[in-house]
Design a protein around this motif. Structure first.
Motif, PDB file in Angstrom:
ATOM      1  N   ASP A 137      -1.576 -10.585   7.487  1.00 55.96           N
ATOM      2  CA  ASP A 137      -0.719  -9.595   6.699  1.00 55.96           C
ATOM      3  C   ASP A 137      -1.954  -8.610   5.907  1.00 55.96           C
ATOM      4  OD1 ASP A 137       1.457 -11.040   7.119  1.00 55.96           O
ATOM      5  OD2 ASP A 137       1.844 -11.428   4.834  1.00 55.96           O
ATOM      6  N   VAL A 139      -3.501  -6.322   3.132  1.00 54.73           N
ATOM      7  CA  VAL A 139      -3.357  -5.911   1.873  1.00 54.73           C
ATOM      8  C   VAL A 139      -4.251  -5.190   1.574  1.00 54.73           C
ATOM      9  CG1 VAL A 139      -2.925  -6.985  -0.633  1.00 54.73           C
ATOM     10  CG2 VAL A 139      -2.727  -8.467   1.429  1.00 54.73           C
ATOM     11  N   ASN A 153       0.691 -14.269  -5.814  1.00 55.66           N
ATOM     12  CA  ASN A 153       1.990 -13.854  -5.029  1.00 55.66           C
ATOM     13  C   ASN A 153       1.601 -14.837  -3.712  1.00 55.66           C
ATOM     14  OD1 ASN A 153       2.418 -12.151  -2.110  1.00 55.66           O
ATOM     15  ND2 ASN A 153       3.566 -11.079  -3.737  1.00 55.66           N
ATOM     16  N   ARG A 157       4.516 -17.599  -2.137  1.00 53.91           N
ATOM     17  CA  ARG A 157       5.058 -17.572  -0.638  1.00 53.91           C
ATOM     18  C   ARG A 157       4.363 -18.772   0.148  1.00 53.91           C
ATOM     19  NH1 ARG A 157       2.710 -11.927   0.418  1.00 53.91           N
ATOM     20  NH2 ARG A 157       3.016 -12.436   2.611  1.00 53.91           N
ATOM     21  N   GLU A 172       3.145  -8.731   8.062  1.00 50.93           N
ATOM     22  CA  GLU A 172       3.845  -7.329   7.423  1.00 50.93           C
ATOM     23  C   GLU A 172       2.351  -6.884   6.467  1.00 50.93           C
ATOM     24  OE1 GLU A 172       6.712  -6.469   7.770  1.00 50.93           O
ATOM     25  OE2 GLU A 172       7.917  -8.072   8.468  1.00 50.93           O
ATOM     26  N   ASP A 173       2.606  -5.648   6.255  1.00 51.13           N
ATOM     27  CA  ASP A 173       1.544  -5.156   5.339  1.00 51.13           C
ATOM     28  C   ASP A 173       1.925  -5.014   3.842  1.00 51.13           C
ATOM     29  OD1 ASP A 173       0.075  -4.592   7.917  1.00 51.13           O
ATOM     30  OD2 ASP A 173       0.775  -2.723   7.941  1.00 51.13           O
ATOM     31  N   TYR A 174       0.951  -4.862   3.077  1.00 46.71           N
ATOM     32  CA  TYR A 174       1.447  -5.136   1.452  1.00 46.71           C
ATOM     33  C   TYR A 174       0.362  -3.987   1.094  1.00 46.71           C
ATOM     34  CZ  TYR A 174       4.011  -9.239   2.298  1.00 46.71           C
ATOM     35  OH  TYR A 174       5.065 -10.021   2.442  1.00 46.71           O
ATOM     36  N   GLU A 175       0.875  -3.514  -0.085  1.00 52.10           N
ATOM     37  CA  GLU A 175       0.213  -2.846  -0.810  1.00 52.10           C
ATOM     38  C   GLU A 175       0.396  -2.716  -2.465  1.00 52.10           C
ATOM     39  OE1 GLU A 175       0.486   1.459   0.114  1.00 52.10           O
ATOM     40  OE2 GLU A 175       2.542   1.592  -0.417  1.00 52.10           O
ATOM     41  N   LEU A 182       2.297  -6.228  -6.070  1.00 51.48           N
ATOM     42  CA  LEU A 182       1.960  -6.186  -4.781  1.00 51.48           C
ATOM     43  C   LEU A 182       3.448  -6.037  -4.060  1.00 51.48           C
ATOM     44  CD1 LEU A 182       0.030  -6.799  -2.604  1.00 51.48           C
ATOM     45  CD2 LEU A 182       0.376  -9.062  -2.906  1.00 51.48           C
ATOM     46  N   VAL A 183       3.606  -5.137  -3.057  1.00 50.68           N
ATOM     47  CA  VAL A 183       4.738  -4.910  -2.417  1.00 50.68           C
ATOM     48  C   VAL A 183       4.622  -4.701  -1.063  1.00 50.68           C
ATOM     49  CG1 VAL A 183       6.022  -3.954  -4.380  1.00 50.68           C
ATOM     50  CG2 VAL A 183       4.609  -2.426  -2.943  1.00 50.68           C
ATOM     51  N   GLN A 184       5.724  -5.216  -0.273  1.00 51.87           N
ATOM     52  CA  GLN A 184       5.543  -5.039   1.128  1.00 51.87           C
ATOM     53  C   GLN A 184       5.817  -3.634   1.356  1.00 51.87           C
ATOM     54  OE1 GLN A 184       7.827  -8.141   3.105  1.00 51.87           O
ATOM     55  NE2 GLN A 184       8.226  -6.744   4.956  1.00 51.87           N
TER      56      GLN A 184
END
Ligand SMILES: Cc1cc2nc3c(=O)[nH]c(=O)nc-3n(C[C@H](O)[C@H](O)[C@H](O)COP(=O)(O)O)c2cc1C
Ligand code: SF4
Ligand code: FES
Lengths: 230, 434
Positions: A137, A139, A153, A157, A172-175, A182-184
């Motif tokens: 993923d 980040v 986070n 998970r 998935e990608d996060y930022e 931290l959100v997807q």
């Protein structure tokens, strides 16, 4: 239960894509890695059997590619890019912060088995440095002050990560949002131009100060790639 | 010199273009429909030839010419889309997939039709796991809409597109290594000739193109050759998605017509926004890690294949890394050659051993602070033994960072030696990194 029992349908779909069975070796190794946590000798032999290959050929492949693990790794494998240009844009500071928070060095795993830390080469996200991947993923913009948020986070998970495995088949990608959460990133998220409204305007370019430039704050970058979902 | 309309990074004009319905509404897949129903494959090849489209994967080879190398009447043929994107400083393929995936899929489909291939593989670096899922979903939508599969649009043309993930190896971006990898082997390059167009994947005629190259094709067919050629220069037509990174205020991808001056990319407030903190430019690596370095003296160079070659560098992947005066040239060379050492596939001796010894020597000089005058000669000697002797371009590329650093900043290596000897053998590492 063998790999074939558990993933029969998926394996058949994969094999149908190629004119030669052997082409399926990377996808099947990913599958095996996620099923068993890492590539045990047994798992590698199983893949060889499915593909009618001599086991040595599959062992060779496992040794060549860096995303295959033939020894146990943490629930989360953290791979931090330390290449040029990231190494000049905060990567070293990020690695130091991770080492400090996790209490481990590169290529080590935390005693609770939660995190493995690695340095990797360019992740093709140099504009979002410092950048890392957690089980592939992405980040983005992981400045050292965001390390604790990130690690918390990921701990939350952990059950999900154990189910999915380390090969990124469900990546998935996060930022981070402006307020540091931290959100997807939505898949197929629309491009949104960067909005400076409500933010202090970037400081004017001043003549060179006598000191080294500050580490990248991750603020003044254009949203040419990922649009914030907020 | 901005664009009124983007050719590839269309998310800047149409924010929701990543949505299949929006892509369709803006004419998406119509170039493909037009080609299949009204044009022959040869027509499309001719169009691409006339457009002057050049491969964006590094070499800038004319795409239509490459397609023309396929031996007549030999089938099956394969199309491979190279999305191994691992060249340090390059990240435009990544954005194309995230923000405009359907245009890439349409480009792959259209190109497969042109070269008469019924199977296409998109080879993605293993780390692009999320991007692979994005593409898989976009491909599924194309199947659903009847643009892929059997007897497409009733024309009798069949096409399947598959995403294939590598597993972490830069060398798999080299076209023949990519084919080896796709065949389930370790990614070591093959001897050329035979070239892939004659004997590629599974020994069959194969065309391999970069993501950005293929994403251009639908727009060429849609808008025509003259429109396409109205961008860029005579010999480098069209636009390039430059990946700008390093010590600039606004790192990111910027699609600009070929020929735009380097200075504009770095300094324009619309693009790079100038150097962070206003510090001076020291090193510019204009085409990914494999490109010879430039300096602030070269800021007025137009960014196209010919101009950069004339300046002794190359446009390469379009990854422009800009570093300021706080960096140490030997350290940059060390980090870059560490990359090449890490990625060397080990097949040939000059590269496997050369990168190893470059990094060992540089590590001692730069990280441990023990440099002698003889080390500088050693470095020269290592890269001279590598240059021209490596099996593939990875090894040749590994020569560039150290050669550039030694040529452009010899005094920094001498300073390392001086600081080391003045320390009189005390083992105090030098701090040369920022
Ligand atoms: C070591 C090495 C790595 C490469 N990596 C890539 C890559 O990641 N993506 C790419 O498109 N081309 C890469 N290339 C260039 C390819 O071999 C090939 O020339 C290119 O994919 C052809 O596509 P184009 O004609 O559209 O440029 C690499 C070449 C070498 C020698
Ligand atoms: S030059 Fe390097 S990467 Fe290329 S074949 Fe030789 S060892 Fe492998
Ligand atoms: S150098 Fe870190 S992502 Fe490219």
């Amino acid at each position: 239960m063998t790999l074939l029992d558990i993933h029969q349908a998926e394996i058949e779909t994969i094999l149908a894509r190629y004119a030669s069975k052997r082409s399926a070796v990377l996808p099947l190794l990913y599958l095996a890695q996620d099923t068993y946590g890492y590539l045990t000798d047994e798992a590698i032999r199983e893949v060889a059997t499915i593909l009618d290959l001599p086991p040595t050929d599959v062992f060779e492949v496992v040794g060549f590619y860096t995303l295959f693990y033939n020894r146990p790794v943490g629930t989360w494998v953290l791979q931090v890019c330390d290449d040029v240009p990231c190494c000049f844009c905060g990567a070293e500071e990020l690695i130091a912060a991770l080492k400090h928070s996790l209490g481990i060095n590169e290529e080590e795993t935390t005693p609770d088995g939660m995190f493995t830390l690695q340095r990797v080469k360019c992740l093709a996200a140099c504009d979002r440095a410092p950048v890392l991947q957690a089980n592939l993923d992405y980040v983005y913009d992981v400045t050292p002050d965001r390390v604790d948020t990130l690690l918390n986070n990921l701990r939350e998970r952990a059950a999900e990560a154990r189910k999915r495995g380390v090969s990124g088949r469900f990546a998935e990608d996060y930022e981070f949002t402006r307020d540091g959460r931290l959100v997807q990133i939505e898949r197929f998220s629309p491009y949104r131009p960067r909005e400076f409204a409500g933010e202090a305007s970037p400081p004017p370019v001043t003549p060179p100060p006598a000191v080294a430039p500050e580490a990248d704050s991750g603020i003044d970058r254009p949203e040419t790639r990922k649009a914030s979902p907020l | 010199m901005g664009l009124t309309e983007h050719i590839v990074m269309r998310e800047l004009d149409i924010p929701d273009i990543s949505d299949f319905a929006v892509y369709r509404r803006h004419g998406g897949w119509e170039a493909y429909r037009y080609a299949l129903t009204e044009k022959t494959p040869a027509d499309i090849v001719q169009m691409v030839k006339d457009s002057g489209l050049r491969g964006r994967g590094g070499a800038g080879f004319p795409t239509g010419v490459k397609w023309g190398f396929l031996p007549k009447g030999v089938y099956p043929r394969y199309l491979l889309c190279n999305c191994d994107e691992s060249e340090p400083g390059t990240f435009n393929n990544h954005q194309i997939i995230d923000k405009n995936p359907h245009q890439l899929i349409e480009g792959v489909a259209l190109s497969a039709y042109a070269i008469e291939a019924n199977v296409a593989y998109i080879y993605m670096r293993g780390e692009f796991a999320a991007a692979a899922r994005t593409l898989e979903r976009a491909i599924a939508q194309a199947y659903e809409a009847g643009f892929l599969g059997k007897n497409i649009l009733g024309t009798g043309f069949d096409l399947d597109i598959y995403v294939h993930r590598g597993a972490g190896a830069y060398i798999c971006g080299e076209e023949t290594a990519l084919m080896e990898s796709l065949e389930g082997k370790i990614g070591q390059p093959r001897l050329k000739p035979p070239f892939p167009a004659v004997a590629g994947l599974y020994g069959k005629p194969t065309i391999i193109n970069n993501v950005e190259t293929l994403a251009n094709v639908p727009r060429i067919v849609e808008k025509g050759v003259a429109w396409y050629r109205s961008h860029g220069t005579e010999k480098s037509p069209g636009t390039k998605c430059f990946s700008l990174s390093g010590h600039v205020n606004r790192p990111g991808n910027y699609e600009l017509p070929f020929g735009v001056p380097l200075r504009e990319l770095i300094e324009s407030p619309e693009y790079g926004g100038g150097m962070k903190g206003g510090r001076p430019v020291k090193i510019i690596i204009p085409g990914g890690a494999s490109a010879p370095w430039l300096t602030a003296d070269h800021l007025d160079i137009p960014l196209d294949y010919e101009s950069l070659a004339a300046a002794g560098s190359m446009l390469g992947s379009g990854g422009v890394i800009v570093l300021n005066d706080t960096v140490s040239a030997p350290y940059v060379a060390y980090k870059m050659d560490e990359f090449f050492k890490h990625e060397s596939c080990g097949k040939c001796t000059p590269c496997r051993e050369g990168t190893h010894w470059l990094v060992r020597t540089l590590h001692r000089m730069v990280e441990e602070g023990h440099a002698t005058a003889a080390d500088i000669d050693t470095l020269h000697s290592i890269y001279r033994q590598m240059a021209g002797n490596c099996f593939c371009l990875l090894g040749e590329s590994a020569v560039m960072p150290i050669k550039s650093a030694l040529q452009l900043f010899p005094h920094e290596f001498e300073a390392l030696v001086k600081r080391s000897s003045s320390r009189n053998g005390h083992q105090i590492p030098l701090i040369v990194r920022h």
